[in-house]
Design a protein around this motif. Sequence first.
Motif, PDB file in Angstrom:
ATOM      1  N   THR A   8       0.835  -1.209   0.000  1.00 48.54           N
ATOM      2  CA  THR A   8       0.000   0.000   0.000  1.00 48.54           C
ATOM      3  C   THR A   8       0.864   1.251   0.000  1.00 48.54           C
ATOM      4  O   THR A   8       0.603   2.204  -0.745  1.00 48.54           O
ATOM      5  N   ARG A   9       1.889   1.252   0.842  1.00 53.09           N
ATOM      6  CA  ARG A   9       2.784   2.427   0.909  1.00 53.09           C
ATOM      7  C   ARG A   9       3.503   2.638  -0.425  1.00 53.09           C
ATOM      8  O   ARG A   9       3.722   3.775  -0.848  1.00 53.09           O
ATOM      9  N   LYS A  10       3.864   1.546  -1.076  1.00 54.94           N
ATOM     10  CA  LYS A  10       4.518   1.642  -2.382  1.00 54.94           C
ATOM     11  C   LYS A  10       3.595   2.343  -3.386  1.00 54.94           C
ATOM     12  O   LYS A  10       4.030   3.232  -4.139  1.00 54.94           O
ATOM     13  N   ILE A  11       2.308   1.971  -3.369  1.00 51.65           N
ATOM     14  CA  ILE A  11       1.338   2.578  -4.289  1.00 51.65           C
ATOM     15  C   ILE A  11       1.132   4.049  -3.956  1.00 51.65           C
ATOM     16  O   ILE A  11       1.085   4.906  -4.849  1.00 51.65           O
ATOM     17  N   VAL A  12       0.996   4.359  -2.671  1.00 56.12           N
ATOM     18  CA  VAL A  12       0.823   5.755  -2.246  1.00 56.12           C
ATOM     19  C   VAL A  12       2.028   6.594  -2.661  1.00 56.12           C
ATOM     20  O   VAL A  12       1.874   7.719  -3.155  1.00 56.12           O
ATOM     21  N   THR A  13       3.225   6.039  -2.474  1.00 59.02           N
ATOM     22  CA  THR A  13       4.448   6.755  -2.866  1.00 59.02           C
ATOM     23  C   THR A  13       4.488   6.978  -4.373  1.00 59.02           C
ATOM     24  O   THR A  13       4.880   8.055  -4.852  1.00 59.02           O
ATOM     25  N   GLU A  14       4.093   5.956  -5.134  1.00 62.30           N
ATOM     26  CA  GLU A  14       4.032   6.092  -6.597  1.00 62.30           C
ATOM     27  C   GLU A  14       3.101   7.230  -6.995  1.00 62.30           C
ATOM     28  O   GLU A  14       3.416   8.024  -7.892  1.00 62.30           O
ATOM     29  N   ASN A  15       1.942   7.309  -6.325  1.00 63.64           N
ATOM     30  CA  ASN A  15       0.976   8.364  -6.654  1.00 63.64           C
ATOM     31  C   ASN A  15       1.527   9.751  -6.349  1.00 63.64           C
ATOM     32  O   ASN A  15       1.303  10.704  -7.109  1.00 63.64           O
ATOM     33  N   ILE A  16       2.228   9.863  -5.226  1.00 57.76           N
ATOM     34  CA  ILE A  16       2.800  11.167  -4.861  1.00 57.76           C
ATOM     35  C   ILE A  16       3.860  11.590  -5.870  1.00 57.76           C
ATOM     36  O   ILE A  16       3.856  12.729  -6.365  1.00 57.76           O
ATOM     37  N   ILE A  17       4.776  10.666  -6.193  1.00 57.88           N
ATOM     38  CA  ILE A  17       5.854  10.983  -7.148  1.00 57.88           C
ATOM     39  C   ILE A  17       5.271  11.279  -8.525  1.00 57.88           C
ATOM     40  O   ILE A  17       5.664  12.250  -9.198  1.00 57.88           O
ATOM     41  N   LEU A  18       4.304  10.440  -8.952  1.00 56.60           N
ATOM     42  CA  LEU A  18       3.687  10.624 -10.263  1.00 56.60           C
ATOM     43  C   LEU A  18       2.974  11.974 -10.346  1.00 56.60           C
ATOM     44  O   LEU A  18       3.192  12.755 -11.291  1.00 56.60           O
ATOM     45  N   SER A  19       2.135  12.260  -9.353  1.00 56.85           N
ATOM     46  CA  SER A  19       1.321  13.483  -9.385  1.00 56.85           C
ATOM     47  C   SER A  19       2.183  14.734  -9.322  1.00 56.85           C
ATOM     48  O   SER A  19       2.070  15.634 -10.169  1.00 56.85           O
ATOM     49  N   LEU A  20       3.049  14.803  -8.323  1.00 55.86           N
ATOM     50  CA  LEU A  20       3.880  15.999  -8.166  1.00 55.86           C
ATOM     51  C   LEU A  20       4.904  16.107  -9.283  1.00 55.86           C
ATOM     52  O   LEU A  20       5.165  17.211  -9.792  1.00 55.86           O
ATOM     53  N   GLY A  21       5.492  14.988  -9.670  1.00 60.84           N
ATOM     54  CA  GLY A  21       6.507  15.002 -10.719  1.00 60.84           C
ATOM     55  C   GLY A  21       5.968  15.554 -12.019  1.00 60.84           C
ATOM     56  O   GLY A  21       6.564  16.456 -12.640  1.00 60.84           O
ATOM     57  N   ILE A  22       4.818  15.006 -12.457  1.00 57.26           N
ATOM     58  CA  ILE A  22       4.250  15.460 -13.734  1.00 57.26           C
ATOM     59  C   ILE A  22       3.793  16.908 -13.646  1.00 57.26           C
ATOM     60  O   ILE A  22       4.011  17.703 -14.573  1.00 57.26           O
ATOM     61  N   LYS A  23       3.186  17.294 -12.518  1.00 54.99           N
ATOM     62  CA  LYS A  23       2.725  18.674 -12.365  1.00 54.99           C
ATOM     63  C   LYS A  23       3.901  19.657 -12.427  1.00 54.99           C
ATOM     64  O   LYS A  23       3.831  20.686 -13.114  1.00 54.99           O
ATOM     65  N   PHE A  24       4.968  19.360 -11.718  1.00 52.86           N
ATOM     66  CA  PHE A  24       6.120  20.268 -11.715  1.00 52.86           C
ATOM     67  C   PHE A  24       6.789  20.339 -13.092  1.00 52.86           C
ATOM     68  O   PHE A  24       7.221  21.402 -13.535  1.00 52.86           O
ATOM     69  N   ILE A  25       6.870  19.186 -13.776  1.00 54.77           N
ATOM     70  CA  ILE A  25       7.445  19.176 -15.130  1.00 54.77           C
ATOM     71  C   ILE A  25       6.596  20.016 -16.076  1.00 54.77           C
ATOM     72  O   ILE A  25       7.122  20.826 -16.864  1.00 54.77           O
ATOM     73  N   VAL A  26       5.275  19.843 -15.996  1.00 56.46           N
ATOM     74  CA  VAL A  26       4.373  20.595 -16.878  1.00 56.46           C
ATOM     75  C   VAL A  26       4.433  22.083 -16.558  1.00 56.46           C
ATOM     76  O   VAL A  26       4.419  22.930 -17.468  1.00 56.46           O
ATOM     77  N   LEU A  27       4.489  22.427 -15.264  1.00 57.44           N
ATOM     78  CA  LEU A  27       4.615  23.848 -14.893  1.00 57.44           C
ATOM     79  C   LEU A  27       5.875  24.458 -15.516  1.00 57.44           C
ATOM     80  O   LEU A  27       5.851  25.588 -16.025  1.00 57.44           O
ATOM     81  N   PHE A  28       6.964  23.716 -15.474  1.00 60.78           N
ATOM     82  CA  PHE A  28       8.226  24.186 -16.063  1.00 60.78           C
ATOM     83  C   PHE A  28       8.082  24.365 -17.577  1.00 60.78           C
ATOM     84  O   PHE A  28       8.481  25.398 -18.143  1.00 60.78           O
ATOM     85  N   LEU A  29       7.502  23.361 -18.248  1.00 62.89           N
ATOM     86  CA  LEU A  29       7.354  23.414 -19.706  1.00 62.89           C
ATOM     87  C   LEU A  29       6.449  24.563 -20.134  1.00 62.89           C
ATOM     88  O   LEU A  29       6.750  25.283 -21.105  1.00 62.89           O
ATOM     89  N   VAL A  30       5.332  24.728 -19.382  1.00 63.10           N
ATOM     90  CA  VAL A  30       4.395  25.803 -19.725  1.00 63.10           C
ATOM     91  C   VAL A  30       5.049  27.166 -19.519  1.00 63.10           C
ATOM     92  O   VAL A  30       4.904  28.082 -20.341  1.00 63.10           O
ATOM     93  N   ALA A  31       5.783  27.311 -18.408  1.00 67.46           N
ATOM     94  CA  ALA A  31       6.413  28.601 -18.094  1.00 67.46           C
ATOM     95  C   ALA A  31       7.401  29.026 -19.169  1.00 67.46           C
ATOM     96  O   ALA A  31       7.533  30.224 -19.476  1.00 67.46           O
ATOM     97  N   PHE A  32       8.083  28.053 -19.793  1.00 63.50           N
ATOM     98  CA  PHE A  32       9.091  28.384 -20.802  1.00 63.50           C
ATOM     99  C   PHE A  32       8.579  28.177 -22.231  1.00 63.50           C
ATOM    100  O   PHE A  32       9.363  28.070 -23.168  1.00 63.50           O
ATOM    101  N   GLY A  33       7.264  28.089 -22.357  1.00 64.91           N
ATOM    102  CA  GLY A  33       6.670  28.041 -23.687  1.00 64.91           C
ATOM    103  C   GLY A  33       6.807  26.727 -24.396  1.00 64.91           C
ATOM    104  O   GLY A  33       6.606  26.654 -25.614  1.00 64.91           O
ATOM    105  N   MET A  34       7.129  25.663 -23.695  1.00 60.71           N
ATOM    106  CA  MET A  34       7.301  24.345 -24.329  1.00 60.71           C
ATOM    107  C   MET A  34       6.097  23.435 -24.090  1.00 60.71           C
ATOM    108  O   MET A  34       6.116  22.261 -24.450  1.00 60.71           O
ATOM    109  N   GLY A  35       5.051  23.974 -23.487  1.00 54.02           N
ATOM    110  CA  GLY A  35       3.858  23.183 -23.223  1.00 54.02           C
ATOM    111  C   GLY A  35       2.614  24.018 -23.431  1.00 54.02           C
ATOM    112  O   GLY A  35       2.625  25.238 -23.237  1.00 54.02           O
TER     113      GLY A  35
END
Length: 782
Positions: free
Chosen positions: A727-754
Motif C-alpha cells: 500500500t505504501r509503495k502505491i501511495v508513494t508512486e501516486n505522490i511521485i507521479l502526481s507531483l513530478g508530472i505537475k512540476f514538469i508541466v509547470l516548467f514546460l508551460v512557463a518556458f513556452g514548451m507546453g
Amino acid sequence: MESKKFSFNLENLGCANCAAKMEKKLKSLDGIDEVQINFVNKKLFLTFKESKQLEDIQPTIQNICSNIESEVVVSPILSNATSKTTTNSPIHNHDTEESCGCGEHHHDEHDSCGCNEHHHDEHNGHEGHNHDKNSSSHSHNHQHGGEHSKGDLLKKILTLLIGTVIGFIPIVFDIPSPFGIIILIAGYLILSYEILIESAKNISHGQIFDENFLMVIATLGAFYTKQYPEALVVMLLFQIGELLQDIAVDNSRKQLKSVMDLKPDYANLQTNSGVVTVDPEAVNIGDVIVVKPSERIPLDGEIIEGTSFVDTSSLTGESVPRSANIGDTVLSGSINGSGTLFVKVNSTYSNSTVAKVLDLVENASNRKSSTENFITKFAAIYTPIVVLLAILLAVFPPILTGTNDFSLWIYRACGFLVVSCPCALVISIPLGFFGGIGNASKHGILVKGSNYLEALNFVETAVFDKTGTLTQGVFEVTKVNVANEASLLNILPDDEKRTLQSASDQLLHVAGLVESYSNHPIAKSITKAANIPSASDQVSNYEEIAGHGIRATLSGQTVLAGSAKLLKKFNINFSEAPADTLGSIVYIALNDTFSGYLVISDQIKKDSKQGLEELRKLGIQTVMLTGDMKASAEIVGKELNLDTIYSELLPGDKVDKIEELLHKKGKNKNVIFTGDGMNDAPVLARADIGIAMGGVGSDAAIEAADIVIMTDEPSKIAQAIKIAKHTRKIVTENIILSLGIKFIVLFLVAFGMGSMWLAIFADVGVALIAIFNSIRALRYNL
C-alpha cells in the motif's frame, strides 16, 4: 463537562480537496474538540468539548459545507430499528421484495424507496433507516466522484456531445468571424454551463481558489489571447476528464465497499403466526431466527435445531467451511451452507460481530496516516502558490523584457491555473490506504486506521505473548506428581476419599476445588480434569495473588496452588519439577507443606513456526513474553527459533519489558505486541501497535487492539506487513507521479514548451491514473 459526539452523512460530497477545506473550517468552530471527514465513505464525525443539541449545530455545519461545495447535503446518522417487512412467509419461500417501512417497495438495494431516503451507500454500517428533512434536497450535480445515476450520466454525455458538435462547427467548416466565434462561444457555454454556475456560487461564498473558477479564468484567458479553439478544447477535455474521474472514484468506492459486503439485509424471525422477514435491528435477544441455505447469517446466536456448514471467509479469510451443529455458536456475516438452521439470538444487531466489524472497517479511514495529513497540509498551500506564480508569470516577464507582450504570458499563466488543483493527490492517497485496509480485511485482518497500516512499514521488533498466541491455549493436565501423601489425609471428607482411588486423584481433586473459582484457562483445565463443573462451597477465603496463583481455605486447611514464585513467597520448602518438563507447572501446598505438582500442557500452533519465519525474512526480530517457567518457555522458544525469550513474568513485568524494547528501538522504528486481547490490554496499549488474535466473537479483542486478527494464525501478521508495504509503495508512486508530472508541466508551460492541453493532462489525466493505481492496493494478492 461531558463531550458530545455527532456523525453525519455528507451526501453529494465529491471533491476531496473540498473535504479537506471543510475539515479545516469545522475545526475553527467554538467548543470543537475533534473533526474527521471520511471522504471514501462520505461521512463527518464531530466531537464537541461540551454537550450540544443536534438542531443547534446542524444548520451551522450545513452552511459551512455547502459554502465550500454547494451540492453537499448534511444529514445526521441516526440508529433506528425499523422492520423491512412484516409479511408472513413459509420457511421455503422468501419474498425478495423488501420495504423500507414507508409503504414503497423496491426489488433491489440500488432502487429508490420513494420516501426521500437516498440509498447511495448500501453498506454504510448500521446507522438505521433514516428519513431526514434535508434528504429531499438531494442533487446529482456532483464533482470529483459523486455517484451518478444512469439518467444523470446520459444527460452529462448528451450535453458534452451537443456542446462539442456546436463548438466544432466553425472549426471544421472554417466559418469566418464574427459568426464563427459566436457559434464557438455558444458551444463553449453549453460545455461550461455547470462550471460557470458552480464557480459563481463558490465565489459568492468566498471560495476563490475553487477549481471550477480557476478553469473558467484559464479558458477566458485563452479567449483573451484569441486562442478560441484551444479554450473550447480545454473546457471539453476538462469536462470529459471530470466525468471519467467521477466514474472512476464511484467505481473505486463500490469496489472498496464490496470487500466488506457483510451487512445482512433481513432476518427470518420465527413467530407464533409463522416466519416473518424483518430488519436485523428489529430482532431481540432470545428470539429465534431461521437461516435458510445460502443465506447470510444476520445475527450472532446458538443453533437450537439443524446442522450445516458455515462459510466464515468474509470474516476470517478462511476458505474451508466450518461444521455447525446444535449447541454451536454462529456469527453474523457468515454464509450458511446447505442446511436450514434455527438460531436463538444472543446479541442485538448493534452488538453483533458483523456490526462491529463493519463499523471498524468503515471508520478506519478516520484515523489518518502521516502521509494523508501531510498531503492535506500541502494541498492547502499548493493551489495559492501556483495561482500566485501564474499572476507573476502573466505580469512581470513582459515588463522585465520590455516587450509588453502580455498575451503570450497570460496564455502561459492560464496553463499554470489549469495545473493548480491538487485533486490527484487528495483523492488517490486516501483511496490507496482504504484499498489496503480493504485488502487486509479480505484476509481476516482488521486494521483500525490508515495510521496503523502505515506504521506496519517500520516494524523492527515483533513481541508475542505465548499462551493462546503462539500456542493453542487449550490446556490439559498431563501429569500429577504427589510429593507428600500424608498431607492429603485430612483435607477431604471420607466419602470423597472412597471415590478417589489414589493419592494422585486426591491431589487433583483438591486442586480442582480451589481452582473452581478462577476463570484462568489453566484453572479451567484443572477443574475439567477433576470433574468439578462449578465453584465449590467447600472453599472459603479464596484469594487470587496476581502473577503467583491462589490461596484458599479447604476443610480448615490453607491451600496454595500456583507457580514456584507462590511457594517461595510463603517460604514453603519444595522440590521443583525437572527442567525439561514441557508445560506449565502448578505447585500445591497444604498447611505450609509441599504436597506435589500438576503439569498442564499446551500445544504450539501449527501456523506459529511459519508465521515467525515469515517475519524473520522481513528482517524483524521476534520476542516472546510469558509468565511460564523458564524451562518450559525455552522449549517453546527453541521450537519456534525465537530471537529472545523472557519468562516467569508478572503482568506488570510484561509492560516493563515492552518499555525496555521501546527504549532500545531504532529511530522511526516500531515495536508491535501480539496477544489474545483478553488479558494483555496494558501491553497492547503501550506498544506502538497492539495486535489482538482470535478476534471472531471476542469483544475484548476488538476493543483492545489497533489491529485485530480474526483467526488464530500468527502468519497473518506477516501478511498484514506485506499488505502495508504494498500500500505504501502505491501511495508513494501516486505522490511521485502526481507531483513530478505537475512540476514538469509547470516548467514546460512557463518556458513556452507546453500548451494548455498538456496542462489538462497534468490535472485530470494524472488524477485518473492515480485513482486507478490506488485500486491496486485492494487487488494485491499475497
